[in-house]
Design a protein around this motif. Structure first.
Motif, short mmCIF file in Angstrom:
data_model
loop_
_atom_site.label_atom_id
_atom_site.label_comp_id
_atom_site.label_asym_id
_atom_site.label_seq_id
_atom_site.Cartn_x
_atom_site.Cartn_y
_atom_site.Cartn_z
N THR A 1 39.38 28.77 7.05
CA THR A 1 39.33 29.34 5.69
C THR A 1 38.07 30.19 5.49
O THR A 1 37.93 30.84 4.46
CB THR A 1 39.34 28.22 4.63
OG1 THR A 1 38.12 27.46 4.71
CG2 THR A 1 40.54 27.31 4.81
N GLY A 2 37.15 30.15 6.47
CA GLY A 2 35.90 30.88 6.34
C GLY A 2 34.74 30.01 5.91
O GLY A 2 33.60 30.48 5.83
N SER A 3 35.01 28.75 5.64
CA SER A 3 33.95 27.81 5.28
C SER A 3 33.07 27.50 6.48
O SER A 3 33.53 27.51 7.63
CB SER A 3 34.58 26.51 4.76
OG SER A 3 33.62 25.48 4.68
N LEU A 4 31.78 27.25 6.23
CA LEU A 4 30.90 26.81 7.30
C LEU A 4 31.34 25.45 7.84
O LEU A 4 31.10 25.12 9.00
CB LEU A 4 29.45 26.71 6.81
CG LEU A 4 28.62 27.99 6.81
CD1 LEU A 4 27.24 27.71 6.22
CD2 LEU A 4 28.49 28.59 8.19
N GLY A 5 31.98 24.65 7.00
CA GLY A 5 32.54 23.39 7.45
C GLY A 5 31.52 22.38 7.93
O GLY A 5 31.82 21.54 8.78
N THR A 6 30.30 22.43 7.36
CA THR A 6 29.25 21.53 7.80
C THR A 6 29.62 20.07 7.59
O THR A 6 29.47 19.24 8.49
CB THR A 6 27.93 21.85 7.08
OG1 THR A 6 27.61 23.23 7.27
CG2 THR A 6 26.80 21.00 7.62
N VAL A 7 30.10 19.75 6.40
CA VAL A 7 30.49 18.37 6.10
C VAL A 7 31.67 17.95 6.96
O VAL A 7 31.68 16.87 7.56
CB VAL A 7 30.82 18.22 4.60
CG1 VAL A 7 31.45 16.86 4.32
CG2 VAL A 7 29.57 18.41 3.76
N GLU A 8 32.67 18.82 7.03
CA GLU A 8 33.87 18.49 7.79
C GLU A 8 33.58 18.32 9.28
O GLU A 8 34.13 17.42 9.93
CB GLU A 8 34.94 19.57 7.58
CG GLU A 8 35.51 19.63 6.18
CD GLU A 8 34.63 20.37 5.18
OE1 GLU A 8 34.98 20.40 3.98
OE2 GLU A 8 33.59 20.93 5.59
N SER A 9 32.70 19.17 9.81
CA SER A 9 32.40 19.05 11.24
C SER A 9 31.58 17.79 11.52
O SER A 9 31.73 17.17 12.58
CB SER A 9 31.66 20.30 11.75
OG SER A 9 30.36 20.40 11.21
#
Length: 396
Positions: free
Chosen positions: A316-324
């Motif tokens: 989606t373009g998110s950095l995804g820090t939490v998800e990663s």
């Protein structure tokens, strides 16, 4: 949501190549002092990957990348052998470095430093971590002590780095340092350098529990390294931001590759359990063994779903820090359980080099630390819980 036809086709080719061509290399004696593949072996396998049309399969001919979800199915297949990611050129740190340079690098940097990584003719190293004994940056990059200062049209870098994967034998380096003065003072900067360079000296390459990556995890001294200003990656002082651009997908890519290794370890353990007889029946028919393999299937599916979820967020373009962070914790811990059960099912054979199972166990144990140990990610997630709580109770 289904995976695209192009990704499925690439993944199928990669799986066939790894199983048919690379698995036989697992017993090849060309290894360094602690068992990692030599560059001679790596380049030989890459030539075969090039001929098979599976070299750097996550980057398309026009330079575009597969989506993260597409990359996941391809990298999972590459991991069916510990040598697979090296052979098809999707191994750390190169895969993460290629991603970062593709996102942030200037045209000159892409042509000079990215191109040889993509075509598989060079390895790279990412110089961020520093020795803990000297109070340097480990899991907390803000503690970085390596400095850079502008001197005319060059930056001069001094410091010491540790656990730099692949530094020995790398041709491309990304060096991270904190600006000592000027407008970017206190901010981090990244630089591209040609390796080897006499100003970057390898002090020590320790023997470690893992040995899947060439060049080991070196401690290096950087002594008055002079880098032309146009070899800075992006803008001065933005290094920590660029590190996040790299680290979130890189954590996920680790999960993808080691997932593939655990699939293969489970296959080997299952085959052993079905063939090995004990106490009048096959091992698989003993609940203590059969249940362990059943638990493996559950953990493999959980890991697969977590990887796909995180990849979807990143797409989606998110950095995804939490998800990663969540995915790295969940997947690394699940894969550790799988690898441990595979060793247990195979008994004495599981702790020998008769199969790759013992290596997978060692590699996954190291993975639980690399790219941030479980505890650091949990701490980061706990801080988010506290922030969210404060925000939701601000008016109370």
């Amino acid at each position: 949501m289904s995976i695209s036809h192009r990704a499925s086709a690439i993944a199928e080719k990669v799986e066939t190549f790894v199983r048919d061509v690379i698995v036989p290399y697992e017993g090849d004696p060309r290894r360094d002092h602690h068992g990692a593949p030599t560059d001679e072996l790596v380049m030989e396998m890459r030539e075969k990957a090039r001929a098979a049309g599976v070299l750097t399969p996550h980057i398309l001919d026009d330079g575009d990348h597969l989506t993260q979800r597409e990359t996941a199915v391809v990298l999972q297949k590459s991991g069916l052998s510990p040598l697979g990611p090296l052979a098809v050129n999707v191994m750390a740190p190169d895969e993460g470095n290629m991603y970062l340079l593709g996102k942030v690098g200037s045209d000159m940097i892409k042509e000079r430093f990215l191109a040889p990584l993509v075509n598989g003719s060079a390895r790279s190293a990412f110089f961020m971590t520093e020795p803990a004994a000297a109070g340097g940056a480990g899991s907390d990059p803000s503690m970085m002590q390596t400095t850079c200062r502008l001197d005319g049209n060059h930056w001069v870098i001094n410091g010491r780095k540790a656990f730099i994967t692949g530094a020995d034998g790398a041709k491309v380096g990304i060096v991270m340092a904190k600006a000592a003065d000027g407008a970017a003072a206190g901010g981090a900067c990244m630089f591209l350098v040609d390796l080897p360079d006499p100003a970057i000296r390898i002090e020590h390459v320790p023997n470690t529990i893992d040995n899947s990556m060439p060049g080991g995890h070196a401690t290096v001294i950087i002594d008055n390294l002079r880098v032309p200003a146009d070899q800075m990656l992006g803008e001065a002082g933005e290094g920590f931001k660029y590190a996040q651009i790299r680290l979130s997908p890189a954590r996920l890519s680790h999960c993808m590759r080691w997932y593939g290794c655990c699939v293969r370890a489970h296959e080997i353990a299952s085959d052993y359990a079905n063939r090995r007889m004990a106490f009048g029946k096959a091992l698989i028919d003993h609940e203590g063994v059969g249940f362990m393999l059943a638990e493996n299937l559950i953990d493999l599916k959980t890991a697969e779903l977590m990887i796909d979820w995180c990849a979807t967020v990143l797409d989606t373009g998110s950095l995804g820090t939490v998800e990663s962070s969540m995915t790295k914790v969940s997947v690394s811990e699940a894969l550790m359980r799988i690898a441990d059960r595979c060793v247990q099912v195979m008994g004495g054979t599981g702790v020998t080099d008769a199969t790759i199972v013992e290596q997978v166990f060692r590699e996954i144990r190291a993975f639980r630390i690399y790219d941030g140990p479980t505890e650091v990610h949990k701490w980061s997630l706990a801080k988010k819980i506290k922030r969210d709580w404060k925000a939701s109770n601000a008016e109370d």
